[in-house]
Design a protein around this motif. Structure first.
Motif, mmCIF file in Angstrom:
data_model
loop_
_atom_site.group_PDB
_atom_site.id
_atom_site.type_symbol
_atom_site.label_atom_id
_atom_site.label_comp_id
_atom_site.label_asym_id
_atom_site.label_seq_id
_atom_site.Cartn_x
_atom_site.Cartn_y
_atom_site.Cartn_z
ATOM 1 N N ARG A 160 0.818 -1.205 0.000
ATOM 2 C CA ARG A 160 0.000 0.000 0.000
ATOM 3 C C ARG A 160 0.860 1.266 0.000
ATOM 4 O O ARG A 160 0.541 2.253 0.647
ATOM 5 C CB ARG A 160 -0.942 0.001 1.218
ATOM 6 C CG ARG A 160 -2.102 -0.975 1.118
ATOM 7 C CD ARG A 160 -2.943 -0.788 -0.150
ATOM 8 N NE ARG A 160 -3.359 0.576 -0.375
ATOM 9 C CZ ARG A 160 -4.469 1.097 0.133
ATOM 10 N NH1 ARG A 160 -5.269 0.352 0.878
ATOM 11 N NH2 ARG A 160 -4.795 2.348 -0.137
ATOM 12 N N ASP A 301 -5.105 -4.110 5.382
ATOM 13 C CA ASP A 301 -5.916 -3.227 4.528
ATOM 14 C C ASP A 301 -7.162 -2.763 5.277
ATOM 15 O O ASP A 301 -7.543 -1.586 5.221
ATOM 16 C CB ASP A 301 -6.335 -3.953 3.252
ATOM 17 C CG ASP A 301 -5.200 -4.106 2.248
ATOM 18 O OD1 ASP A 301 -4.206 -3.363 2.362
ATOM 19 O OD2 ASP A 301 -5.327 -4.966 1.362
ATOM 20 N N ASN A 305 -8.229 1.052 6.255
ATOM 21 C CA ASN A 305 -9.501 1.657 5.846
ATOM 22 C C ASN A 305 -10.261 2.211 7.039
ATOM 23 O O ASN A 305 -10.882 3.282 6.944
ATOM 24 C CB ASN A 305 -10.358 0.623 5.107
ATOM 25 C CG ASN A 305 -9.757 0.220 3.768
ATOM 26 O OD1 ASN A 305 -8.993 0.982 3.182
ATOM 27 N ND2 ASN A 305 -10.086 -0.972 3.302
ATOM 28 N N ILE A 308 -8.512 5.466 8.056
ATOM 29 C CA ILE A 308 -8.816 6.527 7.096
ATOM 30 C C ILE A 308 -10.227 7.074 7.329
ATOM 31 O O ILE A 308 -10.444 8.296 7.326
ATOM 32 C CB ILE A 308 -8.680 5.999 5.653
ATOM 33 C CG1 ILE A 308 -7.217 5.706 5.331
ATOM 34 C CG2 ILE A 308 -9.251 7.007 4.655
ATOM 35 C CD1 ILE A 308 -7.005 4.995 4.007
ATOM 36 N N LYS A 309 -11.169 6.176 7.566
ATOM 37 C CA LYS A 309 -12.565 6.596 7.745
ATOM 38 C C LYS A 309 -12.735 7.455 8.990
ATOM 39 O O LYS A 309 -13.290 8.562 8.928
ATOM 40 C CB LYS A 309 -13.463 5.361 7.837
ATOM 41 C CG LYS A 309 -14.929 5.694 8.133
ATOM 42 C CD LYS A 309 -15.773 4.433 8.263
ATOM 43 C CE LYS A 309 -17.214 4.795 8.638
ATOM 44 N NZ LYS A 309 -18.077 3.588 8.768
#
Length: 565
Positions: A160, A301, A305, A308-309
């Motif tokens: 990533r 991952d 996520n 990030i959210k």
């Protein structure tokens, strides 16, 4: 006098060379880091150089210690074939977890062992000698290398790389990249005043946890269900989220069935269970991307996520407040996340993920060990309760920021629990200098694992090591006021070396979240002990299992009986 001047000149020359090297790297950084790095980074490096020169234990070919030491090749070792045979069915190490394996190898080969490269893992030296620990830490260099987390590193710099773009956090990063990130977050996370802004928010989380215990305990036996570990994990994650995400997630009460939260718990659990196979066992994934490795990447991952959210939501919330004309908070009232966002949004996101990964299971395990120690030694929580009642005269009295400084026995209880039930096996570093360890020459660049688990339970290193004695951590004056019993006097109970016990690591790579963890535990445990008598009426053998860290391995059916006053 002449020798003194020569030494002083040497120090100045080394400092100047180090500062010139650092300056070259600074020009490649973003301007927003420049002032912070110059103020914090160069100062820390300058002090670090002086400390290491003053207490250097490096050995060179010209020193008598190096000349008298035995060659590196003579360190006891086991060849790869013998090791593989012992690990296979029928072998003497078959089905040993890593803790038992390290102890068995020590018993077979001695307190220092050399292992050769084995199935994707680099060669290393494993030592159980506290004198070696000090030597290694004194020779770890300006940017210490702590090996491990190769798959996590692969996720961030390869799998990533599109998101991280070189901002990869602290856990599995080394060198200048690590130093830049650590310099950015240190002033925010390591200052007690920045963390203690959460005292009131943490109090709300703790009150919800107490209420949950009262709801789920058996009305007759007052025991909580065997699944109590889940409730402890919810308390820990809620507490960490207050800092990492700047919000309560409602995990203990209103938001228990939120699918995002259930997924997060599963992701964190998978990180540790899969991590044991990927990060500790033979690294087959380097040659072939195994199904387990792919699942580990998918887990990372998912955690990315989530970060990030929720960090994105916090950023949006702050933006909305700014647009509505809400005045900006003064610095002493800003949250950790707000301060990190002001430095860099990506740094804030990566640090939030690292806090969730590093702060949930580790704190839950620490709390479990502490509750087991208190439950099995009832005189200790009774003594602790007397101290807490000086601060919290009523069950629902509130903590203040200053009151946490008045609980030395509480801090001693936590320290002693981490000795009895450690969270990790020890520490690992890559040597920046040639050194002598246990009488053997060990060249720079060698990976050295320092195993503390067993020696923390050894009477030769901790007197009365099998007993839970928080008194060993009290200052002597305080202890002498409270007892004349030699068994409780710290002078008779101290460790053989300060390097035997380092639960938060040592030096520049010590745990950046230490202040947060300590505050969570101090506030949470104080509230529990103030409200409940805590018992555990079951065996505690094999209470923990190793999976990257030591995690609870038995049903946690604690008995919580209300304190009358």
């Amino acid at each position: 006098m002449m020798k003194y001047k020569q030494n002083l000149k040497t120090i100045i020359n080394i400092q100047q060379r180090s500062i010139q090297q650092v300056r070259k790297s600074i020009w490649g950084m973003k301007q927003k880091y420049l002032k912070l790095f110059l103020i914090s980074g160069l100062f820390n490096i300058s002090i670090s150089i002086q400390l290491r020169l003053n207490s250097s234990t490096a050995a060179t070919a010209s020193t008598p210690e190096w000349q008298e030491a035995r060659p590196f090749e003579e360190i006891p070792s086991m060849n790869s074939f013998s090791m593989a045979r012992n690990l296979l069915p029928g072998g003497k190490y078959y089905k040993f977890d890593l803790t038992k394996l390290l102890l068995a190898i020590r018993n077979d080969l001695g307190p220092i062992v050399r292992s050769k490269a084995f199935m994707g893992r680099p060669p290393q030296v494993i030592t159980h000698n506290p004198q070696d620990f000090e030597t290694v830490f004194r020779n770890e260099g300006i940017w210490p290398i702590r090996p491990g987390g190769l798959a996590s590193e692969y996720h961030r710099n390869t799998h990533r790389a599109d998101f991280f773009q070189g901002v990869e956090g602290l856990v599995s990063v080394h060198g200048e990249k690590w130093g830049t990130f650590r310099t950015a977050v240190n002033p925010v996370l390591m200052q007690p005043k920045n963390v203690r802004v959460y005292v009131r928010k943490m109090a709300q989380v703790n009150n919800e946890f107490l209420q949950r215990i009262r709801e789920i305990r058996d009305p007759k036996t007052f025991e909580v269900p065997a699944s109590f570990q889940e409730e402890m994990n919810r308390w820990t994650l809620e507490s960490v989220s207050v800092v990492a995400l700047d919000k309560q997630l409602g995990l203990i009460t209103t938001n228990r069935e939120n699918p995002d939260i259930k997924e997060l718990f599963q992701l964190i659990n998978d990180f540790f269970t899969l991590g044991l196979d990927i990060e500790i066992k033979p690294a087959f994934w380097k040659y072939y991307k195994t199904p387990t490795f792919k699942k580990f990447m998918k887990t990372l991952d998912g955690l990315l996520n989530f970060g990030i959210k929720y960090v994105g939501e916090a950023i949006q919330r702050l933006e909305d407040e700014r647009k509505r004309g809400v005045p900006e908070k003064p610095d002493n009232e800003k949250s950790v996340l707000e301060k990190l966002i002001k430095i860099d949004k990506k740094i804030a996101t990566v640090m939030a993920i690292d806090m969730l990964l590093a702060g949930v299971d580790t704190t839950s395990s620490t709390l479990t060990g502490l509750l087991l120690c208190l439950a099995k030694n009832p005189e200790k929580p009774a003594k602790l309760r007397q101290e807490i009642m000086q601060i919290l005269p009523e069950k629902h009295s509130e903590f203040t920021e200053s009151s946490l400084n008045q609980l030395p026995y509480l801090r001693a209880c936590i320290k002693e629990a981490l000795r009895v039930y450690p969270i990790t096996l020890g520490n690992t570093r890559v040597l920046a200098n040639d050194v002598v360890l246990s009488g053997y020459r060990v060249p720079k660049g060698t990976q050295v694992s320092m195993v503390t688990t067993h020696i923390q339970q050894d009477d030769s290193h901790f007197p009365k090591a099998k007993e839970y004695l928080p008194e060993r951590w009290l200052r002597s004056a305080k202890a002498e006021e409270e007892t004349s019993n030699e068994a409780a006097c710290p002078h008779a109970l101290k460790a053989s070396s300060p390097f035997v016990y380092l639960p938060f690591g040592f030096g520049p790579r010590s745990c950046v979240g230490r202040r947060i963890v300590e505050m969570e535990l101090e506030l949470g445990v104080a509230r529990l002990v103030r409200n409940f008598h805590i018992e555990f009426n079951y065996p505690t053998e094999n209470a923990f299992k190793f999976q990257l860290i030591f995690a609870p391995n038995i049903p946690l059916k604690f008995k919580f009986t209300d304190v009358e006053k």
